[in-house]
Design an enzyme around this catalytic site. Structure first.
Site, PDB file in Angstrom:
ATOM      1  N   LYS A 181       0.658  -1.059  -0.016  1.00 46.64           N
ATOM      2  CA  LYS A 181      -0.034  -0.199   0.001  1.00 46.64           C
ATOM      3  C   LYS A 181       0.946   1.250  -0.002  1.00 46.64           C
ATOM      4  O   LYS A 181       1.619   1.415   0.830  1.00 46.64           O
ATOM      5  CB  LYS A 181      -0.803  -0.050   1.454  1.00 46.64           C
ATOM      6  CG  LYS A 181      -1.854   1.264   1.259  1.00 46.64           C
ATOM      7  CD  LYS A 181      -2.617   1.173   2.707  1.00 46.64           C
ATOM      8  CE  LYS A 181      -3.750   2.623   2.523  1.00 46.64           C
ATOM      9  NZ  LYS A 181      -4.635   2.586   3.637  1.00 46.64           N
ATOM     10  N   ARG A 191     -10.715  10.429   1.540  1.00 43.15           N
ATOM     11  CA  ARG A 191     -10.525  11.210   2.814  1.00 43.15           C
ATOM     12  C   ARG A 191     -11.814  12.079   3.052  1.00 43.15           C
ATOM     13  O   ARG A 191     -12.216  12.354   4.227  1.00 43.15           O
ATOM     14  CB  ARG A 191      -9.166  11.674   2.885  1.00 43.15           C
ATOM     15  CG  ARG A 191      -8.042  10.612   2.699  1.00 43.15           C
ATOM     16  CD  ARG A 191      -6.863  11.180   3.225  1.00 43.15           C
ATOM     17  NE  ARG A 191      -5.707   9.992   3.236  1.00 43.15           N
ATOM     18  CZ  ARG A 191      -4.477  10.145   2.794  1.00 43.15           C
ATOM     19  NH1 ARG A 191      -3.989  11.497   3.064  1.00 43.15           N
ATOM     20  NH2 ARG A 191      -3.639   9.027   2.829  1.00 43.15           N
ATOM     21  N   ARG A 202       1.098  10.097   5.434  1.00 44.89           N
ATOM     22  CA  ARG A 202       1.262   8.651   5.872  1.00 44.89           C
ATOM     23  C   ARG A 202       2.533   8.191   5.494  1.00 44.89           C
ATOM     24  O   ARG A 202       2.782   7.006   5.493  1.00 44.89           O
ATOM     25  CB  ARG A 202       0.149   7.818   5.594  1.00 44.89           C
ATOM     26  CG  ARG A 202      -1.385   8.296   5.943  1.00 44.89           C
ATOM     27  CD  ARG A 202      -2.345   7.270   6.016  1.00 44.89           C
ATOM     28  NE  ARG A 202      -3.562   7.563   5.820  1.00 44.89           N
ATOM     29  CZ  ARG A 202      -4.374   8.341   6.727  1.00 44.89           C
ATOM     30  NH1 ARG A 202      -3.579   8.433   7.940  1.00 44.89           N
ATOM     31  NH2 ARG A 202      -5.585   8.436   6.473  1.00 44.89           N
ATOM     32  N   GLU A 218       7.046  -6.149   1.479  1.00 44.02           N
ATOM     33  CA  GLU A 218       6.091  -6.101   2.497  1.00 44.02           C
ATOM     34  C   GLU A 218       4.830  -7.312   2.218  1.00 44.02           C
ATOM     35  O   GLU A 218       4.490  -7.772   2.945  1.00 44.02           O
ATOM     36  CB  GLU A 218       5.167  -4.759   2.142  1.00 44.02           C
ATOM     37  CG  GLU A 218       6.113  -3.479   2.458  1.00 44.02           C
ATOM     38  CD  GLU A 218       5.745  -3.203   4.064  1.00 44.02           C
ATOM     39  OE1 GLU A 218       5.270  -3.855   4.750  1.00 44.02           O
ATOM     40  OE2 GLU A 218       6.850  -2.618   4.526  1.00 44.02           O
ATOM     41  N   LYS A 233      -2.124  -1.778  -3.714  1.00 37.23           N
ATOM     42  CA  LYS A 233      -3.125  -0.547  -3.634  1.00 37.23           C
ATOM     43  C   LYS A 233      -2.181   0.643  -3.741  1.00 37.23           C
ATOM     44  O   LYS A 233      -1.202   0.957  -3.227  1.00 37.23           O
ATOM     45  CB  LYS A 233      -3.920  -0.502  -2.217  1.00 37.23           C
ATOM     46  CG  LYS A 233      -4.810   0.539  -2.097  1.00 37.23           C
ATOM     47  CD  LYS A 233      -5.344   0.618  -0.852  1.00 37.23           C
ATOM     48  CE  LYS A 233      -6.192   2.102  -0.346  1.00 37.23           C
ATOM     49  NZ  LYS A 233      -6.724   2.015   0.734  1.00 37.23           N
ATOM     50  N   SER A 259     -10.154   5.612  -4.665  1.00 39.19           N
ATOM     51  CA  SER A 259     -11.028   6.716  -4.871  1.00 39.19           C
ATOM     52  C   SER A 259     -10.563   7.677  -6.047  1.00 39.19           C
ATOM     53  O   SER A 259     -11.150   8.055  -6.918  1.00 39.19           O
ATOM     54  CB  SER A 259     -11.113   7.411  -3.887  1.00 39.19           C
ATOM     55  OG  SER A 259     -10.032   7.779  -3.210  1.00 39.19           O
ATOM     56  N   TYR A 298     -15.235   1.039  -6.901  1.00 38.03           N
ATOM     57  CA  TYR A 298     -16.732   1.566  -6.503  1.00 38.03           C
ATOM     58  C   TYR A 298     -17.526   1.305  -7.543  1.00 38.03           C
ATOM     59  O   TYR A 298     -18.708   1.714  -7.527  1.00 38.03           O
ATOM     60  CB  TYR A 298     -16.320   3.140  -6.400  1.00 38.03           C
ATOM     61  CG  TYR A 298     -15.291   3.222  -5.248  1.00 38.03           C
ATOM     62  CD1 TYR A 298     -15.941   3.374  -4.013  1.00 38.03           C
ATOM     63  CD2 TYR A 298     -14.123   3.754  -5.080  1.00 38.03           C
ATOM     64  CE1 TYR A 298     -15.124   3.612  -3.006  1.00 38.03           C
ATOM     65  CE2 TYR A 298     -13.195   3.836  -4.183  1.00 38.03           C
ATOM     66  CZ  TYR A 298     -13.642   3.642  -2.954  1.00 38.03           C
ATOM     67  OH  TYR A 298     -12.688   3.836  -1.869  1.00 38.03           O
TER      68      TYR A 298
HETATM   69  C1  PBG Z   1      -7.146   3.557   5.314  1.00 42.48           C
HETATM   70  C2  PBG Z   1      -7.706   3.573   4.085  1.00 42.48           C
HETATM   71  C3  PBG Z   1      -7.453   4.495   2.957  1.00 42.48           C
HETATM   72  C4  PBG Z   1      -7.943   3.919   1.755  1.00 42.48           C
HETATM   73  C5  PBG Z   1      -8.710   2.800   2.191  1.00 42.48           C
HETATM   74  N1  PBG Z   1      -8.332   2.551   3.489  1.00 42.48           N
HETATM   75  C6  PBG Z   1      -7.064   5.671   3.029  1.00 42.48           C
HETATM   76  C7  PBG Z   1      -5.393   5.980   3.346  1.00 42.48           C
HETATM   77  O1  PBG Z   1      -4.708   5.103   3.521  1.00 42.48           O
HETATM   78  O2  PBG Z   1      -5.162   7.104   3.576  1.00 42.48           O
HETATM   79  C8  PBG Z   1      -8.297   4.535   0.587  1.00 42.48           C
HETATM   80  C9  PBG Z   1      -9.153   4.069  -0.521  1.00 42.48           C
HETATM   81  C10 PBG Z   1      -9.389   4.876  -1.490  1.00 42.48           C
HETATM   82  O3  PBG Z   1      -8.808   5.815  -1.627  1.00 42.48           O
HETATM   83  O4  PBG Z   1     -10.513   4.544  -2.336  1.00 42.48           O
HETATM   84  N2  PBG Z   1      -7.965   3.126   6.182  1.00 42.48           N
END
Ligand code: PBG
Length: 311
Positions: A181, A191, A202, A218, A233, A259, A298
């Site tokens: 990730k 967000r 992050r 990882e 991801k 997203s 989505y």
């Molecule tokens: C963290 C989480 C995130 C997403 C899924 N789980 C956001 C992040 O790591 O900041 C993002 C998913 C998306 O952008 O569709 N719980």
């Protein structure tokens, strides 16, 4: 002829829909930066889950948005917390027709928006976060989740969650690990969707987009710790990492079309600049072609229909 010999086909069963359930609302609220996606109440999430089951997709992944956040995100493992309530509501609606998965991470629940607890000087504290994830995962299993999905990128999270689930008798609850990730700007609309209170970034726990080998490292760690599914991801800009992971993984590989990937394409389509349907199709086909066994998207419900018409 092309239809007959296509090397890649996307089946509805391999699609998973991420959904948002929010405390304190009576009807769905559309998410501005994710047109067509909603924050749901515990009632409307049931209808959505039923539609998802009827569409024949594989599963849904729930994210919760609590009314009250605190320093450690304690609503996350409260049996009455919004995410756990959402899981129970969805299980009640769909039983075992869908895989009901829950996001196991604290960022929606902490007032600072980070995925873990903080040290006094404001850094994310990996090791003191692990027991919180364990408690959260157990509460999700108790609420009825078939699968939990740690997305916080703390080192050792898979082992700790596996151990906690097993000790509580949830040996059949599986773990979908967000393994590779990346600290991605493509999470932006998400967000908004979860009313995230994050200031900063992050980068101390998510991967650097320039690192391909690190994604593999990882993933191998998560496999060794007992992940049942490993995930890459975001998806579209990380197909090289996805192909690497698919090559070595002994367990199913997921990819999360995030997203920002959705929002970009919807925005361009809304402007009439691209062919929406063909682009959705092509984006998902490419992710599966690169090696994903399942795709979080989505568009899951709509795409299930689309691919059914296609083949
Ligand atoms: C963290 C989480 C995130 C997403 C899924 N789980 C956001 C992040 O790591 O900041 C993002 C998913 C998306 O952008 O569709 N719980």
């Amino acid at each position: 002829m092309r239809r007959m010999v296509a090397e890649t086909r996307v089946a509805p069963a391999q699609l998973m829909l991420p959904v948002f359930v929010k405390e304190g609302i009576d009807s769905p609220v559309e998410i501005t930066s994710l047109p067509g996606q909603y924050q749901h109440s515990t009632e409307s999430i049931k209808e959505l889950a039923t539609r998802a089951a009827e569409a024949g997709i594989g599963g849904i992944d729930l994210f919760g948005i609590p009314e009250h956040k605190d320093e450690i995100g304690s609503q996350a493992w409260d049996p009455k917390g919004i995410l756990n309530a959402g899981i129970s509501a969805v299980r009640e609606a769909v039983g075992d027709e869908l895989v009901v998965c829950a996001d196991t991470c604290l960022d929606e629940f902490t007032d600072h928006g980070h995925c873990g607890a903080l040290t006094p000087d404001g850094r994310v504290d990996n090791d003191s976060t692990l027991p919180l994830y364990a408690a959260m995962a157990v509460s999700q299993a108790q609420a009825g989740a078939h699968m939990v999905s740690p997305s916080g990128m703390m080192d050792g999270q898979i082992a700790v969650i596996r151990d906690a689930l097993d000790r509580e008798g949830f040996t059949d609850v599986s773990i979908m690990a967000y393994s590779a990730k990346y600290a991605s700007a493509f999470f932006g609309p998400f967000r908004d969707a979860v009313d995230c209170s994050l200031k900063g970034d992050r980068k101390a726990y998510q991967q650097d987009p320039s690192n391909r080998r690190e994604g593999m490292r990882e993933t191998l760690l998560d496999l060794a710790e007992g992940a049942d599914v490993v995930m890459v991801k975001p998806a579209s800009h990380y197909l090289d990492v996805l192909a690497d992971v698919a090559e070595v993984s002994q367990v199913p590989v997921a990819a999360y079309q995030v997203s920002g990937e959705y929002a970009m394409l919807e925005a361009a389509a809304a402007n009439g600049w691209i062919d929406r349907r063909r682009c959705i199709n092509e984006s998902l086909t490419s992710i599966v072609r690169a090696g994903a066994d399942l795709v979080l998207t989505y568009w899951a419900i709509e795409a299930a229909q689309m691919f059914r018409e296609e083949f």
